[in-house]
Design an enzyme around this catalytic site. Sequence first.
Site, PDB file in Angstrom:
ATOM      1  N   VAL A  85       0.783  -1.340   0.012  1.00  0.00           N
ATOM      2  CA  VAL A  85       0.110  -0.015   0.145  1.00  0.00           C
ATOM      3  C   VAL A  85       0.808   1.229   0.062  1.00  0.00           C
ATOM      4  O   VAL A  85       0.302   2.526   0.036  1.00  0.00           O
ATOM      5  CB  VAL A  85      -1.033  -0.048   1.030  1.00  0.00           C
ATOM      6  CG1 VAL A  85      -1.971  -1.121   0.940  1.00  0.00           C
ATOM      7  CG2 VAL A  85      -0.220  -0.138   2.565  1.00  0.00           C
ATOM      8  N   ASP A  86       2.264   1.021  -0.170  1.00  0.00           N
ATOM      9  CA  ASP A  86       3.093   2.221  -0.232  1.00  0.00           C
ATOM     10  C   ASP A  86       3.187   2.701  -1.441  1.00  0.00           C
ATOM     11  O   ASP A  86       2.845   2.082  -2.431  1.00  0.00           O
ATOM     12  CB  ASP A  86       4.509   1.865   0.595  1.00  0.00           C
ATOM     13  CG  ASP A  86       5.221   0.833  -0.240  1.00  0.00           C
ATOM     14  OD1 ASP A  86       5.655  -0.062   0.510  1.00  0.00           O
ATOM     15  OD2 ASP A  86       5.401   1.077  -1.415  1.00  0.00           O
ATOM     16  N   HIS A 142      -3.972  -4.178  -3.089  1.00  0.00           N
ATOM     17  CA  HIS A 142      -4.641  -4.118  -1.796  1.00  0.00           C
ATOM     18  C   HIS A 142      -4.714  -2.517  -1.527  1.00  0.00           C
ATOM     19  O   HIS A 142      -4.662  -2.043  -0.275  1.00  0.00           O
ATOM     20  CB  HIS A 142      -3.591  -4.708  -0.678  1.00  0.00           C
ATOM     21  CG  HIS A 142      -3.648  -6.068  -0.948  1.00  0.00           C
ATOM     22  ND1 HIS A 142      -2.646  -6.872  -0.432  1.00  0.00           N
ATOM     23  CD2 HIS A 142      -4.500  -6.967  -1.318  1.00  0.00           C
ATOM     24  CE1 HIS A 142      -2.731  -8.122  -0.760  1.00  0.00           C
ATOM     25  NE2 HIS A 142      -4.015  -8.426  -1.313  1.00  0.00           N
ATOM     26  N   ALA A 190      15.688  -8.409  -1.756  1.00  0.00           N
ATOM     27  CA  ALA A 190      15.429  -7.936  -3.307  1.00  0.00           C
ATOM     28  C   ALA A 190      16.570  -6.704  -3.623  1.00  0.00           C
ATOM     29  O   ALA A 190      16.574  -6.628  -4.748  1.00  0.00           O
ATOM     30  CB  ALA A 190      14.121  -7.394  -2.989  1.00  0.00           C
TER      31      ALA A 190
HETATM   32  C1  BV8 Z   1     -10.866 -11.300  -0.233  1.00  0.00           C
HETATM   33  C2  BV8 Z   1      -3.920  -3.760   2.806  1.00  0.00           C
HETATM   34  C3  BV8 Z   1     -13.034 -12.053  -1.402  1.00  0.00           C
HETATM   35  C4  BV8 Z   1      -4.080  -3.637   4.349  1.00  0.00           C
HETATM   36  C5  BV8 Z   1      -3.673  -6.343   3.076  1.00  0.00           C
HETATM   37  C6  BV8 Z   1     -12.402 -14.935   5.747  1.00  0.00           C
HETATM   38  C7  BV8 Z   1     -13.151 -14.113   5.349  1.00  0.00           C
HETATM   39  C8  BV8 Z   1     -12.816 -13.259   4.175  1.00  0.00           C
HETATM   40  C9  BV8 Z   1     -11.827 -13.504   3.450  1.00  0.00           C
HETATM   41  C10 BV8 Z   1     -10.799 -14.638   4.057  1.00  0.00           C
HETATM   42  C11 BV8 Z   1     -11.351 -15.261   5.182  1.00  0.00           C
HETATM   43  N1  BV8 Z   1     -10.086 -16.210   5.484  1.00  0.00           N
HETATM   44  C12 BV8 Z   1      -9.355 -16.020   4.470  1.00  0.00           C
HETATM   45  C13 BV8 Z   1      -9.672 -15.154   3.705  1.00  0.00           C
HETATM   46  C14 BV8 Z   1      -8.709 -14.614   2.408  1.00  0.00           C
HETATM   47  C15 BV8 Z   1      -8.045 -13.569   3.059  1.00  0.00           C
HETATM   48  C16 BV8 Z   1      -6.653 -13.859   3.449  1.00  0.00           C
HETATM   49  O1  BV8 Z   1      -6.015 -14.119   2.529  1.00  0.00           O
HETATM   50  N2  BV8 Z   1      -6.378 -14.250   4.728  1.00  0.00           N
HETATM   51  C17 BV8 Z   1      -5.187 -14.692   5.222  1.00  0.00           C
HETATM   52  C18 BV8 Z   1      -4.672 -14.046   6.518  1.00  0.00           C
HETATM   53  C19 BV8 Z   1      -5.155 -16.107   4.868  1.00  0.00           C
HETATM   54  N3  BV8 Z   1      -7.991 -12.564   1.995  1.00  0.00           N
HETATM   55  C20 BV8 Z   1      -8.848 -11.310   2.081  1.00  0.00           C
HETATM   56  O2  BV8 Z   1      -9.704 -11.026   2.786  1.00  0.00           O
HETATM   57  C21 BV8 Z   1      -8.796 -10.576   0.710  1.00  0.00           C
HETATM   58  N4  BV8 Z   1     -10.189 -10.255  -0.022  1.00  0.00           N
HETATM   59  O3  BV8 Z   1     -10.513 -12.689  -0.193  1.00  0.00           O
HETATM   60  O4  BV8 Z   1     -11.900 -11.032  -0.870  1.00  0.00           O
HETATM   61  C22 BV8 Z   1     -13.744 -12.044  -0.190  1.00  0.00           C
HETATM   62  C23 BV8 Z   1     -14.426 -10.782   0.120  1.00  0.00           C
HETATM   63  C24 BV8 Z   1     -15.483 -10.890   1.303  1.00  0.00           C
HETATM   64  C25 BV8 Z   1     -15.731 -12.162   1.751  1.00  0.00           C
HETATM   65  C26 BV8 Z   1     -14.977 -13.344   1.440  1.00  0.00           C
HETATM   66  C27 BV8 Z   1     -14.086 -13.194   0.426  1.00  0.00           C
HETATM   67  C28 BV8 Z   1      -8.404  -9.177   0.900  1.00  0.00           C
HETATM   68  C29 BV8 Z   1      -6.825  -9.400   1.457  1.00  0.00           C
HETATM   69  C30 BV8 Z   1      -6.231  -7.877   1.596  1.00  0.00           C
HETATM   70  C31 BV8 Z   1      -5.776  -7.597   2.891  1.00  0.00           C
HETATM   71  N5  BV8 Z   1      -4.965  -6.422   2.843  1.00  0.00           N
HETATM   72  N6  BV8 Z   1      -3.324  -5.047   3.049  1.00  0.00           N
HETATM   73  C32 BV8 Z   1      -2.908  -2.823   4.877  1.00  0.00           C
HETATM   74  O5  BV8 Z   1      -1.995  -2.910   4.297  1.00  0.00           O
HETATM   75  O6  BV8 Z   1      -2.943  -2.554   6.200  1.00  0.00           O
HETATM   76  S1  BV8 Z   1      -2.742  -7.719   2.924  1.00  0.00           S
HETATM   77  C33 BV8 Z   1      -1.116  -7.490   3.579  1.00  0.00           C
HETATM   78  O7  BV8 Z   1      -0.638  -8.578   3.293  1.00  0.00           O
HETATM   79  C34 BV8 Z   1      -0.304  -6.519   2.924  1.00  0.00           C
HETATM   80  O8  BV8 Z   1      -0.905  -5.525   1.734  1.00  0.00           O
HETATM   81  C35 BV8 Z   1       0.848  -7.262   2.550  1.00  0.00           C
HETATM   82  O9  BV8 Z   1       1.563  -6.838   1.335  1.00  0.00           O
HETATM   83  C36 BV8 Z   1      -0.011  -8.620   2.144  1.00  0.00           C
HETATM   84  C37 BV8 Z   1       0.777  -9.741   1.875  1.00  0.00           C
HETATM   85  O10 BV8 Z   1       1.771  -9.956   2.943  1.00  0.00           O
HETATM   86  P1  BV8 Z   1       3.226  -9.786   2.411  1.00  0.00           P
HETATM   87  O11 BV8 Z   1       3.398  -8.614   1.264  1.00  0.00           O
HETATM   88  O12 BV8 Z   1       3.704 -11.186   1.773  1.00  0.00           O
HETATM   89  O13 BV8 Z   1       4.060  -9.693   3.374  1.00  0.00           O
HETATM   90  P2  BV8 Z   1       4.593 -10.666   4.561  1.00  0.00           P
HETATM   91  O14 BV8 Z   1       4.932  -9.622   5.833  1.00  0.00           O
HETATM   92  O15 BV8 Z   1       3.702 -11.533   5.019  1.00  0.00           O
HETATM   93  O16 BV8 Z   1       5.975 -11.142   3.981  1.00  0.00           O
HETATM   94  C38 BV8 Z   1       6.936 -10.495   3.760  1.00  0.00           C
HETATM   95  C39 BV8 Z   1       7.996 -11.257   2.836  1.00  0.00           C
HETATM   96  O17 BV8 Z   1       9.113 -10.647   2.415  1.00  0.00           O
HETATM   97  C40 BV8 Z   1       8.527 -12.539   3.917  1.00  0.00           C
HETATM   98  O18 BV8 Z   1       8.319 -13.779   3.025  1.00  0.00           O
HETATM   99  C41 BV8 Z   1      10.037 -12.047   4.317  1.00  0.00           C
HETATM  100  O19 BV8 Z   1      10.691 -13.344   4.198  1.00  0.00           O
HETATM  101  C42 BV8 Z   1      10.298 -11.284   2.860  1.00  0.00           C
HETATM  102  N7  BV8 Z   1      11.434 -10.319   2.931  1.00  0.00           N
HETATM  103  C43 BV8 Z   1      11.570  -9.566   3.946  1.00  0.00           C
HETATM  104  N8  BV8 Z   1      12.611  -8.650   3.698  1.00  0.00           N
HETATM  105  C44 BV8 Z   1      12.945  -8.961   2.489  1.00  0.00           C
HETATM  106  C45 BV8 Z   1      12.291 -10.116   1.771  1.00  0.00           C
HETATM  107  N9  BV8 Z   1      12.264 -10.596   0.844  1.00  0.00           N
HETATM  108  C46 BV8 Z   1      13.070  -9.960  -0.085  1.00  0.00           C
HETATM  109  N10 BV8 Z   1      14.108  -9.043   0.248  1.00  0.00           N
HETATM  110  C47 BV8 Z   1      14.043  -8.524   1.655  1.00  0.00           C
HETATM  111  N11 BV8 Z   1      14.866  -7.442   2.158  1.00  0.00           N
END
Ligand code: BV8
Length: 249
Positions: free
Chosen positions: A102-103, A118, A238
């Site tokens: 979101v940045d 997102h 990265a």
């Molecule tokens: C949806 C905005 C259909 C907010 C974000 C129950 C009800 C409804 C839906 C669900 C449910 N149960 C599950 C779901 C699906 C749900 C979901 O996926 N849940 C997860 C927890 C399982 N998804 C949703 O709800 C989505 N909508 O399904 O709609 C729907 C609609 C209604 C009803 C039913 C279904 C919406 C999802 C969007 C959520 N919003 N962001 C905010 O930012 O405040 S998501 C949030 O996570 C961020 O956007 C982030 O980008 C995103 C993903 O995380 P990552 O980017 O992967 O970040 P993370 O920290 O996890 O990992 C970082 C990685 O980088 C690591 O692997 C690390 O090792 C690596 N790393 C670190 N440093 C480095 C590096 N790699 C390289 N270089 C480095 N230097």
Amino acid sequence: MIPEGPIGALRAAGHVMLLTGAGISAESGLATFRAPLTGLWENFNPMDFATLHAFESDPALVWGWYEWRRMRVMQAEPNDGHLAITALQRKLNGLSLITQNVDDLHERAGSHFVRHLHGTIQQPRCMACGKAHTLPPGIPVEPDGGRKVEPPRRRDCGSLIRPGVVWFGESLPRKEWEAAEQAARQCDVFFCIGTSGVVEPAASLLRLASARGAITVQINTEDTGLEDRVTYNLRGPAAVVLPELVRHL
Ligand code: BV8
């Protein structure tokens, strides 16, 4: 050291898709989504905040968290990973850049046509009708000691303004999602960069690309469980791996 495989695939590709996650902004000093929060928010879990229910329950606390994050984004600079993607976009004709972040660091690094699955933290909107809300210029000030910041309200109808992001349980913006799905279907090479591959439906894009026969490449500093599902796994930050890739193109 980058193996020849991903470099050769990039050289031969007609259409490359990049999916970035919070990890690509880590070296700009922005906490990744699942890393423990720091400072004022260290005992808080992002998952507890990134929902409509959380905002409706305590608008000032959730708005305070987003203002703190917006302040951190505005204080951050794009890193060499963002800049390498901009260089890739210039070198390769067909490149689709899709982000979960979101940045606005991709844009500030000079990348164009960035698709935010997102939403973005810089574009809050009206809770009632979704109308975009313009925030005052400048970097938000750290709330004095507390975490709560009252969200603004619209002068005309008094509706609350909410962060312009997609919360858990909310649908993704249709245009962005359809563009991402189409790119995943058509690309020859798919990179997932700095994402834990946890959040759906974004995480399904890698599976879609792979099922269509694309060469898939993961860039991450840690294991994500995707290692056996990608063609190449490039371990490292990265901001180091991407510039190395560009140097070899
Ligand atoms: C949806 C905005 C259909 C907010 C974000 C129950 C009800 C409804 C839906 C669900 C449910 N149960 C599950 C779901 C699906 C749900 C979901 O996926 N849940 C997860 C927890 C399982 N998804 C949703 O709800 C989505 N909508 O399904 O709609 C729907 C609609 C209604 C009803 C039913 C279904 C919406 C999802 C969007 C959520 N919003 N962001 C905010 O930012 O405040 S998501 C949030 O996570 C961020 O956007 C982030 O980008 C995103 C993903 O995380 P990552 O980017 O992967 O970040 P993370 O920290 O996890 O990992 C970082 C990685 O980088 C690591 O692997 C690390 O090792 C690596 N790393 C670190 N440093 C480095 C590096 N790699 C390289 N270089 C480095 N230097």
